[in-house]
Write an enzyme that holds these catalytic residues in place. Structure first.
Site, mmCIF file in Angstrom:
data_model
loop_
_atom_site.group_PDB
_atom_site.id
_atom_site.type_symbol
_atom_site.label_atom_id
_atom_site.label_comp_id
_atom_site.label_asym_id
_atom_site.label_seq_id
_atom_site.Cartn_x
_atom_site.Cartn_y
_atom_site.Cartn_z
ATOM 1 N N ARG A 240 0.845 -1.189 0.000
ATOM 2 C CA ARG A 240 0.000 0.000 0.000
ATOM 3 C C ARG A 240 0.887 1.248 0.000
ATOM 4 N NH1 ARG A 240 -3.567 -2.655 -1.664
ATOM 5 N NH2 ARG A 240 -5.458 -3.283 -0.578
ATOM 6 N N HIS A 288 -1.312 0.724 -9.863
ATOM 7 C CA HIS A 288 -2.012 -0.276 -9.027
ATOM 8 C C HIS A 288 -2.621 -1.398 -9.898
ATOM 9 C CE1 HIS A 288 -3.946 -0.766 -4.828
ATOM 10 N NE2 HIS A 288 -3.950 -1.941 -5.442
#
Ligand code: NDP
Ligand code: OXD
Length: 325
Positions: A240, A288
């Site tokens: 993350r 991502h």
């Protein structure tokens, strides 16, 4: 495929502050043919979710804070991804099962991405791409894979899959987890807990972050950790964005201590156009995309979890909220 009947046909709400969740609807219609589906997300407003007290299940990515606390009939919350940090960040999260996706295809996708990121830099592929632009036939020095040490922080479902794939190529693989691991194949060594972190880091020519985002792991990829990596190390963050302290990374790269970074997750997504990561010569940015799960897999796992919750069994995808993952 015919799906078996649900014990109760649920009302399912899709929530997201960041995604248009309509891509999930055909798969959920197939798996929950009688269910009432309330599409939410960026293309919708709260009015599309009414009445809130009829909602049995929420399926979400970055749900709006406070909204689930206003659904008195809610029975469980399903993440569309492997991580649940985007759900647990809600300060008003109701005390209900929060389920994540555990998917072999997602693990294969992550292993492919991580093997690409490691070999791309370790085999100097950027230099070959530059050479091609000027039609230059030029070899780069080769370090054999067995002499390149790859450390995976987070030896869970995804990290373990990556460890196997990297070891199959011949890399010297080590992993770091919260608790000890047993039964790992030869070629993969393991470390655990804060006391073994420095030893783990000292043998990482590439460090891959595949940790969940929790109070313990937030900001871990910062100056202190970078200083413990060997000079020239490559950092791959597929966890993350908030694992990383962004200014510390830039400083460690600009000082020459780190050799490069490959980043797939960011504190702010989409990464703003004026963000320095886009143009940094030693940073590779991907949006991502390291891996994805097919909507049908999400819908089927949501169904198994819902059936378990209704019958009082532990849901197969349930996370441990006290632990944070
Ligand atoms: P798992 O829960 O299966 O594994 C998590 C691993 O991290 C475990 O090995 C766990 O240790 C370890 N861990 C957790 N906390 C600590 C800590 N404080 N110190 C050391 N180790 C710790 O998760 P997954 O492998 O399924 O997913 C990992 C993460 O990958 C997700 O949470 C998400 O953030 C990210 N992800 C990114 C994607 C992308 O496209 N970029 C896609 C999917 C996921 P232990 O084994 O002892 O419990
Ligand atoms: C996930 C992700 O958690 O996509 O699955 O990052």
């Amino acid at each position: 495929m015919t799906e078996t009947a649900m014990p109760k046909d649920p009302t399912i709400a899709f929530l997201s502050d960041q995604l248009d969740t309509r891509y999930l609807l055909p798969a959920f219609r197939e798996v929950f043919p009688q269910a009432r589906l309330l599409p939410g997300g960026t293309a919708h407003s709260e009015a599309d979710l009414q009445p809130l007290d009829a909602i049995d299940m929420v399926v979400c990515w970055m749900p709006q804070h406070g909204l689930m606390a206003r659904m008195p009939g809610l029975k469980m919350i399903q993440s569309v991804g492997a991580g649940v940090d985007h759900i647990t960040a809600d300060p008003d999260l109701p005390a209900l099962p929060v389920c994540r996706i555990v998917d072999p295809d997602m693990a294969s996708g992550m292993a492919a991405y991580v093997c690409w990121a490691v070999t791309h830099r370790q085999r100097s592929m950027d230099a070959y791409l530059d050479s091609q632009r000027s039609a230059r036939w030029q070899e780069q020095a080769v370090v054999p894979a067995r002499r390149h040490r790859v450390g995976i922080a987070g030896l869970g479902t995804l990290g373990l899959h990556c460890a196997h794939a990297l070891a199959a190529i011949g890399y010297a693989v080590r992993g770091w987890s919260r608790g000890p691991k047993t039964g790992l194949p030869g070629g993969i060594s393991s470390f655990h807990g804060p006391d073994q972190l420095d030893d783990f880091l000292s043998g990482c020519d590439t460090l891959v972050c595949l940790l969940p985002l929790t109070d313990e792991t937030q900001g871990l990829l910062g100056a202190r950790l970078f200083a413990r990596l060997p000079a020239g190390a490559h950092v791959v963050n597929v966890g993350r964005g908030d694992h990383l302290v962004e200014p510390d990374l830039i400083e460690a790269l600009d000082s020459g201590h780190l050799g490069g970074a490959t980043l797939d997750a960011f504190s702010q997504e989409p990464l703003p156009q004026d963000h320095p990561f886009w143009r940094h010569p030693r940073i590779t940015v991907t949006p991502h995309i390291a891996t994805r799960t097919a909507p049908l897999v999400i819908a089927r796992q949501a169904k198994s979890n819902y059936e378990a919750v209704l019958s009082g069994r532990p849901a197969p995808g349930a996370t441990d909220l006290a632990r944070g993952y």
